[in-house]
Design a protein around this motif. Sequence first.
Motif, PDB file in Angstrom:
ATOM      1  N   ILE A   1       0.830  -1.215   0.000  1.00  0.00           N
ATOM      2  CA  ILE A   1       0.000   0.000   0.000  1.00  0.00           C
ATOM      3  C   ILE A   1       0.862   1.263   0.000  1.00  0.00           C
ATOM      4  N   PRO A   2       1.856   1.389   0.893  1.00  0.00           N
ATOM      5  CA  PRO A   2       2.713   2.580   0.814  1.00  0.00           C
ATOM      6  C   PRO A   2       3.480   2.666  -0.514  1.00  0.00           C
TER       7      PRO A   2
ATOM      8  N   VAL B   1       1.125   4.102  -2.994  1.00  0.00           N
ATOM      9  CA  VAL B   1       0.953   5.540  -2.739  1.00  0.00           C
ATOM     10  C   VAL B   1       2.133   6.306  -3.328  1.00  0.00           C
TER      11      VAL B   1
ATOM     12  N   PHE C   1       1.844   6.373  -7.095  1.00  0.00           N
ATOM     13  CA  PHE C   1       0.835   7.345  -7.505  1.00  0.00           C
ATOM     14  C   PHE C   1       1.386   8.768  -7.412  1.00  0.00           C
ATOM     15  N   LEU C   2       2.102   9.079  -6.339  1.00  0.00           N
ATOM     16  CA  LEU C   2       2.689  10.420  -6.195  1.00  0.00           C
ATOM     17  C   LEU C   2       3.721  10.697  -7.289  1.00  0.00           C
TER      18      LEU C   2
END
Length: 178
Positions: free
Chosen positions: A125-126, A129, A132-133
């Motif tokens: 999950i991180p 993230v 995505f960033l």
Amino acid sequence: MNGFELKILDFIRENLANPVLDTVMPIITKFGDGGVFWIALAVIFLIFKKTRKMGLCMGLALLMGFITGNLILKNVVGRIRPYDLNPEIEILVKHLSDYSFPSGHTLASFEAATAIFINNKKIGIPALVLAFLIAISRIYLYVHYPSDVLAAIILGIGFAILSCFVVKKYQDKIPYLN
């Protein structure tokens, strides 16, 4: 299509750009530079028996993406970067010498992060993230069109799924994983 996408980039530049993001986005985008962060992470995962399968999935996905995205698609499509079509824009990162489609930063990030997620949701999950960033940073920094990033996300997820499928299917035949 370039005209519509340039309008999106210009909208972002005119309405969302600010000193904080102008400082943060070039830092975030560096995590995708050459895929080095993701390659290093894959190598670290390959060292430890518990994470070897994940590291192998990442490495295979990164290799597929490099060949397909960087060596084939960028050169076949030959899409000029948005800042080259709008030279009035001052970009916050150095000019690049390759083509725009697909976004290599995004491709590598989603290949690696998806492979991590498939193998370990807790750290996946991180990783997603961060991927995505990195993808958003490429649009914010005016170095890629939204469709470059979207295509790279789709390809990256696909290559990760394929690589994890292949590794799982042949893991009994790979002594290093056992």
